[in-house]
Every structure is written in structure tokens, then in C-alpha cells.
Scaffold this motif. Structure first.
Motif, PDB file in Angstrom:
ATOM      1  N   VAL A   1      39.488  41.759  35.526  1.00 33.67           N
ATOM      2  CA  VAL A   1      40.365  41.603  36.871  1.00 33.67           C
ATOM      3  C   VAL A   1      41.691  42.193  37.075  1.00 33.67           C
ATOM      4  O   VAL A   1      42.367  43.408  37.872  1.00 33.67           O
ATOM      5  N   ALA A   2      42.606  41.476  36.147  1.00 40.45           N
ATOM      6  CA  ALA A   2      44.134  42.226  35.614  1.00 40.45           C
ATOM      7  C   ALA A   2      43.751  43.432  35.371  1.00 40.45           C
ATOM      8  O   ALA A   2      44.919  44.212  36.143  1.00 40.45           O
ATOM      9  N   SER A   3      42.851  44.147  34.865  1.00 36.80           N
ATOM     10  CA  SER A   3      43.195  45.452  34.129  1.00 36.80           C
ATOM     11  C   SER A   3      42.303  46.011  35.313  1.00 36.80           C
ATOM     12  O   SER A   3      42.876  47.868  35.536  1.00 36.80           O
ATOM     13  N   ALA A   4      41.267  45.948  36.175  1.00 36.91           N
ATOM     14  CA  ALA A   4      41.074  46.815  36.912  1.00 36.91           C
ATOM     15  C   ALA A   4      42.202  47.117  38.622  1.00 36.91           C
ATOM     16  O   ALA A   4      41.742  48.510  38.276  1.00 36.91           O
ATOM     17  N   PHE A   5      42.794  45.849  38.123  1.00 39.47           N
ATOM     18  CA  PHE A   5      43.544  45.895  39.618  1.00 39.47           C
ATOM     19  C   PHE A   5      45.164  46.926  39.153  1.00 39.47           C
ATOM     20  O   PHE A   5      45.689  47.952  39.969  1.00 39.47           O
ATOM     21  N   SER A   6      45.784  46.835  37.779  1.00 41.28           N
ATOM     22  CA  SER A   6      46.374  47.255  37.219  1.00 41.28           C
ATOM     23  C   SER A   6      46.244  48.718  37.625  1.00 41.28           C
ATOM     24  O   SER A   6      47.132  49.675  37.442  1.00 41.28           O
ATOM     25  N   ALA A   7      44.763  49.512  37.235  1.00 38.09           N
ATOM     26  CA  ALA A   7      44.843  50.956  37.028  1.00 38.09           C
ATOM     27  C   ALA A   7      44.802  51.228  38.558  1.00 38.09           C
ATOM     28  O   ALA A   7      44.813  52.783  38.885  1.00 38.09           O
TER      29      ALA A   7
END
Length: 426
Positions: A89-95
Motif C-alpha cells: 500500500v505504501a509503495s503504491a501511494f509513494s508513486a
């Protein structure tokens, strides 16, 4: 000079008591968590070079390591699942977005929803925590990999610890808890037997009812012991016939729980009868003596049943089976005698026929629930429904032999009684 031997004796007693408690859940949990966390930190420090100390690995090991191997495996899976979900989830948001108040709120909401979707149970908050920690760093990809790696190392250390060092099996405490519950029921029935013979009053009947109601508290504790024993047997290399043991223990508690409900209903009938009789005894004369004998035999049957459960999960159960069959045969003989006496009582006082009938019906239920033949047949049928591993001898054959032995003993009891059982109510 006498002080030194006293201190030595005290230390020896403390050491002996500590050794006797080596399988206590608190002791087991403390030792396993300490060892697992230490091993996890050492492994993570060796495998992951650079960066801050890998404290997430021992933290995961502390959360993963449980008393039983089954609980460790299930907890470890949910723990790893929650961390991986949070990192994704964090990786998706950071992008897409950076870190701000509204993106943080949206991240937490999304993480909690995803945690429920992936069914991580008590680790739902861990999904949001992992996502926030990863999103809050500048190098998201590196942090994401580090967090997942530490979590995997900690979970692997906890699972490996219990796989290599098999945790204790808590079958004996569970069987003891069932036997204690049966003894408490026996004590109540014996008290009812003595006080009926002495001319039990209305206050006595009310006390019986209160004590019967309090049996529910002990049943809750026994259920917790059985759950712990069930978990300790799953995936445990020490256990060979775990399915049979679990069925024996669980069915034993189910039977005693039904008996507790029936005993409470029976006590309620006697209390209602005592209200009608006011200052007179609940029962008197020949009826009181017959009921006293009946409750004595039912008390013996309940106690034998509790010992039978313990014997079936530890050693030979034939003696307990014989004693239980004999107590049930004697109880059924007493039940028929009481039915004849209460029929005469009903003719003299027709308004009490409902209470007399309820008393007999509850006695029938107690005798039927404790029946050896029915229990052995039920266990055999339950084991038949489970798939047996190829090459391993099935315990069904042994249970069927026990059922045949029980039928022979019951038939001998019927012949010795030389009269019918009377009506039987489910």
C-alpha cells in the motif's frame, strides 16, 4: 550454623517447584519468546548489512512465537501477511502522492480496509503501521525491502524454534480439568442424596439450584483448557493420534455441559416442589430413600465418566468403563422404582404430576447422556468421517471393540436388575 541448611533446603524447594512448572504456559512463553527474539536479531544483523539495527526482526519473533506450534504458524502467517500488505500500500501511494495530512489519512483508511480484506485478524493495525513507516522515509523502495526482510526473518525464527523444539502437549491438564468438573458435579449430587435422606428442606433445594447454576463458570475454564490442548496437538510431532484425543476430550466436555444443564433443570424442579410443600421436606419416606440411592448412583456414574475421559487419553479405560456401566445399570433400576413410587404420589396429589414427570425426565436425560454404548458409537462415527492417513492404523476398530464391550456390560446390568429401564427421554 542451622541457617545454612535451611537456606539450602529453601533453594532446593524453589528449584524443584520451578522444574515442576517447566511446562507452565507462562514459563514456556517467556523462554521461547526470549530465545526466538535473540535468534531473530542475530540472524537479521548478519543477513542485512548497513542501516539501523534490525529491531523489527526480534519484534516480529516476539509476536509470532506462541506456546503451540499451530498458533505459531497461524500467527506468523498473519503477521507476515499484514506487513507485506502495508508495504505494498505504501509503495503504491509513494508513486502517486507524497506525505501530507490528507494522504496520511487516506493511507490509514485504505490500509485498515485492506487488512480486513486479507483477513489478518488481530494484525489489522499492523498493516497501517507498516504503511506509515515506509511512506515516511525518503527511500521508499529500500525501506520496503528492509521491513519485509526483517519481518520474514523474525517470523522464520519463531516458526523454526517451535519446529525444532517441539512445544509441550497440554492433554493432561485438559483431562484433569474435565475430571475436576465431574467431581464437582458428583459432590453436588452426593449432597443432594444425603440431604434428601435426612429430609431436605426448601432452603436445601434452593442451595442445590444455586450450586448447579455456578457449574457454568467452571465449564468456561475447562473449555479454555481444551482449546489450549487442541492447539498444542496440531502439527506437533509428539502427538500420534491427535484427532482421537481431541474428539475424546471435546465430546467429554460436551456431555458434561449437557449434564450440567440437566442437573440445573432437575434442581429447579426440586426447588419448585419445595415451594409447594412449604415447611414439609421436599420428599419423605420411601420416595426420599429411593431418590437418595438414585442420586448416589448418578454421582458415581458422573465421576466414572470423568475418569473414563482421562483414561481414554492416557492409559487403559476398561476399569472406568465397567464402573460407569454398573453405575448406570444401578441408576436405571432406581429410576424404575422411583417411577412406581411417584405414580402412587400422583394418585394422592394429582396437582404435582408435572413436577414428578419433570424429575423423571431429567433423570432419564442424565442416564442417557452418560451412556457408554452411545458415546463409543458416536466416537467411531466421527472418526469414520475423517480421512485417515494411508499406512497408519485407524483407531476406529479399537473404539468399535469398546462399543461392543460396553453393550455386553449394559446387557449384563439389565439382566442383573431383572426389570425394564422404563421410559427414556432424549
Amino acid at each position: 550454623m542451622g541457617t545454612v541448611p535451611g537456606v539450602a533446603q529453601y533453594a532446593a524447594d524453589r528449584a524443584r517447584r520451578g522444574w515442576e512448572r517447566r511446562d507452565d504456559p507462562i514459563v514456556v512463553q517467556t523462554v521461547r519468546c526470549t530465545v526466538g527474539a535473540t535468534l531473530a536479531y542475530a540472524a537479521a544483523d548478519w543477513l542485512i548489512s548497513g542501516g539501523p539495527p534490525p529491531l523489527l526482526a526480534p519484534l516480529t519473533a516476539l509476536l509470532v512465537v506462541q506456546v503451540s506450534l499451530y498458533a505459531t504458524l497461524t500467527t506468523g502467517f498473519r503477521r507476515v501477511n499484514s506487513v507485506v500488505a502495508g508495504v505494498l500500500v505504501a509503495s503504491a501511494f509513494s508513486a502517486v502522492v507524497g506525505l501530507s495530512w490528507w494522504s496520511l489519512g487516506l493511507l490509514i483508511f485504505s490500509s485498515l480496509v485492506i487488512g480486513h480484506i486479507v483477513r489478518v485478524d488481530e494484525f489489522v493495525p499492523e498493516v497501517a503501521i507498516s504503511a506509515m513507516l515506509v511512506l515516511g522515509v525518503s527511500h521508499v523502495a529500500a525501506m520496503a525491502w528492509s521491513r519485509v526482510a526483517e519481518t520474514l526473518i523474525g517470523a522464520a525464527a519463531g516458526i523454526l524454534l517451535n519446529a525444532l523444539v517441539a512445544p509441550p502437549v497440554y492433554v493432561e491438564p485438559a483431562g484433569q480439568a474435565i475430571a475436576d468438573l465431574a467431581r464437582r458435579m458428583r459432590a453436588l449430587l452426593m449432597r443432594m442424596s444425603r440431604e434428601l435422606e435426612l429430609g431436605a428442606s426448601r432452603d436445601d433445594a434452593v442451595r442445590w439450584l444455586h450450586e448447579a447454576r455456578h457449574l457454568d463458570n467452571q465449564i468456561t475454564g475447562v473449555d479454555a483448557e481444551l482449546n489450549r490442548a487442541d492447539e498444542s496437538m496440531r502439527f506437533n510431532p509428539r502427538v500420534r493420534e491427535g484427532l482421537l484425543t481431541r474428539l475424546v476430550l471435546r465430546s467429554g466436555l460436551d456431555t458434561l455441559e449437557i449434564c450440567a444443564v440437566v442437573l440445573r433443570t432437575l434442581s429447579r424442579s426440586l426447588a419448585d416442589l419445595s415451594h409447594q410443600r412449604r415447611s414439609d421436606p421436599v420428599y419423605e419416606g420411601e420416595v426420599a430413600g429411593a431418590l437418595s440411592e438414585l442420586f448416589t448412583h448418578i454421582a458415581d456414574a458422573v465421576d466414572s465418566f470423568g475418569r473414563l475421559i482421562t483414561a481414554q487419553v492416557s492409559s487403559n479405560a476398561e476399569v472406568a468403563e465397567e464402573q460407569l456401566a454398573q453405575a448406570l445399570a444401578d441408576g436405571r433400576a432406581d429410576r424404575q422404582r422411583i417411577a412406581d413410587l411417584l405414580r402412587l404420589e400422583t394418585e394422592r396429589q394429582p396437582d404435582r404430576w408435572e413436577l414428578h414427570g419433570a424429575l423423571l425426565a431429567n433423570v432419564d436425560r442424565l442416564l442417557n447422556e452418560l451412556d457408554v454404548e452411545r458415546r463409543s458409537q458416536w466416537l467411531a462415527e466421527e472418526l469414520d468421517r475423517h480421512r485417515q492417513e494411508p499406512g497408519r492404523p485407524s483407531p476406529v476398530y479399537r473404539l468399535r471393540r469398546a462399543a461392543r464391550r460396553a453393550r455386553r456390560r449394559v446387557r449384563r446390568g439389565r439382566s442383573a436388575a431383572d426389570h425394564p429401564y422404563g421410559s427414556r427421554s432424549a
